[in-house]
Design a protein around this motif. Structure first.
Motif, PDB file in Angstrom:
ATOM      1  N   ASP A   8     -25.204 -21.655  -0.075  1.00  0.00           N
ATOM      2  CA  ASP A   8     -24.790 -22.884  -0.586  1.00  0.00           C
ATOM      3  C   ASP A   8     -24.548 -24.045   0.337  1.00  0.00           C
ATOM      4  O   ASP A   8     -23.903 -24.955  -0.037  1.00  0.00           O
ATOM      5  CB  ASP A   8     -23.452 -22.756  -1.753  1.00  0.00           C
ATOM      6  N   SER A 208     -19.379 -17.884  -3.660  1.00  0.00           N
ATOM      7  CA  SER A 208     -20.412 -17.255  -4.846  1.00  0.00           C
ATOM      8  C   SER A 208     -20.862 -15.689  -4.708  1.00  0.00           C
ATOM      9  O   SER A 208     -21.308 -15.121  -5.432  1.00  0.00           O
ATOM     10  CB  SER A 208     -21.507 -18.252  -5.149  1.00  0.00           C
ATOM     11  N   LYS A 211     -19.811 -12.681  -6.375  1.00  0.00           N
ATOM     12  CA  LYS A 211     -20.677 -12.360  -7.946  1.00  0.00           C
ATOM     13  C   LYS A 211     -21.974 -11.721  -7.384  1.00  0.00           C
ATOM     14  O   LYS A 211     -22.248 -10.658  -8.111  1.00  0.00           O
ATOM     15  CB  LYS A 211     -20.647 -13.574  -8.789  1.00  0.00           C
ATOM     16  N   GLN A 212     -22.535 -12.164  -6.407  1.00  0.00           N
ATOM     17  CA  GLN A 212     -23.926 -11.505  -6.093  1.00  0.00           C
ATOM     18  C   GLN A 212     -23.645 -10.115  -5.851  1.00  0.00           C
ATOM     19  O   GLN A 212     -24.654  -9.109  -6.074  1.00  0.00           O
ATOM     20  CB  GLN A 212     -24.583 -12.320  -4.879  1.00  0.00           C
ATOM     21  N   GLU A 251     -13.731 -10.509  -9.858  1.00  0.00           N
ATOM     22  CA  GLU A 251     -15.286 -10.630 -10.025  1.00  0.00           C
ATOM     23  C   GLU A 251     -15.905  -9.299  -9.397  1.00  0.00           C
ATOM     24  O   GLU A 251     -17.205  -9.191 -10.111  1.00  0.00           O
ATOM     25  CB  GLU A 251     -15.548 -11.904  -9.305  1.00  0.00           C
TER      26      GLU A 251
END
Length: 306
Positions: A8, A208, A211-212, A251
């Protein structure tokens, strides 16, 4: 020269003005530095030296763990350094270098000095294979280490019956004036033949990528950083807060949370007890089961995947 980046396009860069602002804030804070994370009163050095069958993990301190999987002795980010920069280590390592078993493999999360300490590596017993982020192998070769494999994000490799996966983190790295982000950073996942899965997060901000990773792996135990987060306006891109570490744990869908990266070196304004207090508070706020949180003392061992 290749420069590596975060997912990102998140950057951890801070200006000299930011650094001066942080220094000014720090001088104005009053912190109790008299309380440190304690040593475990019942250490198991003899059992660890003899163990080649049971799964175990032992917190040495900071981001250093001795993990025993599938008959292999693994070290994560081995750092026994007595100083970090101008500051003395706050506590002794939980296991002395002399009491370690012979090491089979070492994983390095990134090149910062509190995670990669060559004076420590010189003193390790055995002839370990080093697994490092892409861009670091050349440094190891110059230092005289030849059993070195470098991996990029999402690469996997098998060693001694264990499958290692190098996964993303959100951070940065530098060891000299000219090598800013010329090697990568990340976390390591270990999977045994009987599907035990351990995730050593390394050094990271909240991102992020959790989550991956959860989409690809079923995590049993996660070794999660919780310290060096204050002031958060300065540290957040690179160092996860205790609250966000709990969010990441949720998560990931992992079974057990083992906190790390606190209590050995004072790298930011928070203290080890403060990091733990905030972790406990957020754990309670999220109504998570007490038995899933494995807070260790220095040198404490969990024997068997419990």
């Amino acid at each position: 020269m290749k420069r590596f980046a975060n997912l990102d396009n998140v950057t951890s860069y801070k200006s000299f003005k930011d650094l001066r602002k942080w220094q000014k804030e720090r001088r104005a804070k009053v912190k109790d530095l008299s309380v440190n994370i304690e040593q475990c009163p019942t250490k198991q050095q003899r059992e660890l030296k003899e163990n080649r069958s049971l799964t175990s993990y032992t917190w040495v301190g900071h981001s250093t763990f001795l993990i025993q999987l599938n008959g292999q002795n693994i070290l994560t980010d081995p750092v026994w350094a007595k100083r970090m920069g101008f500051d003395k280590r706050l506590t002794e390592p939980g296991i002395s270098l002399a009491d370690l078993p012979e090491i089979d493999l070492v994983v390095i999360s990134h090149g910062h000095y509190d995670h990669l300490d060559f004076p420590t590596l010189k003193k390790l017993k055995g002839n370990p294979h080093y697994f490092v982020p892409v861009g670091l192998k050349s440094l190891f070769m110059r230092k005289g280490y030849h059993k070195v494999t470098e991996l990029s994000w999402w690469d996997s490799i098998e060693h001694g019956g264990i499958t290692l996966h190098f996964v993303p983190a959100q951070h940065w790295t530098r060891r000299s004036l000219r090598d800013m982000n010329t090697s990568h950073w990340g976390g390591w996942i270990f999977q045994t033949p009987n599907k035990e899965t351990f995730y050593f997060v390394g050094d990271t901000g909240y991102f992020s990528g959790f989550k991956q990773i959860a989409e690809r792996f079923m995590i049993d135990t996660v070794f999660m950083p919780i310290g060096a987060f204050e002031p958060e306006w300065f540290m957040a891109p690179a160092h996860i807060s205790p609250e966000d570490s709990v969010k990441a744990f949720i998560e990931l869908g992992a079974k057990f949370f083992v906190p790390m990266h606190y209590g050995a070196y004072r790298l930011a304004d928070d203290t080890g007890p403060e990091a733990l207090e905030r972790l406990y508070r957020e754990w309670e706020n999220q109504k998570l089961p007490e038995e899933q949180l494995k807070v260790l003392l220095h040198g404490e061992t969990v024997m068997g995947n419990k």
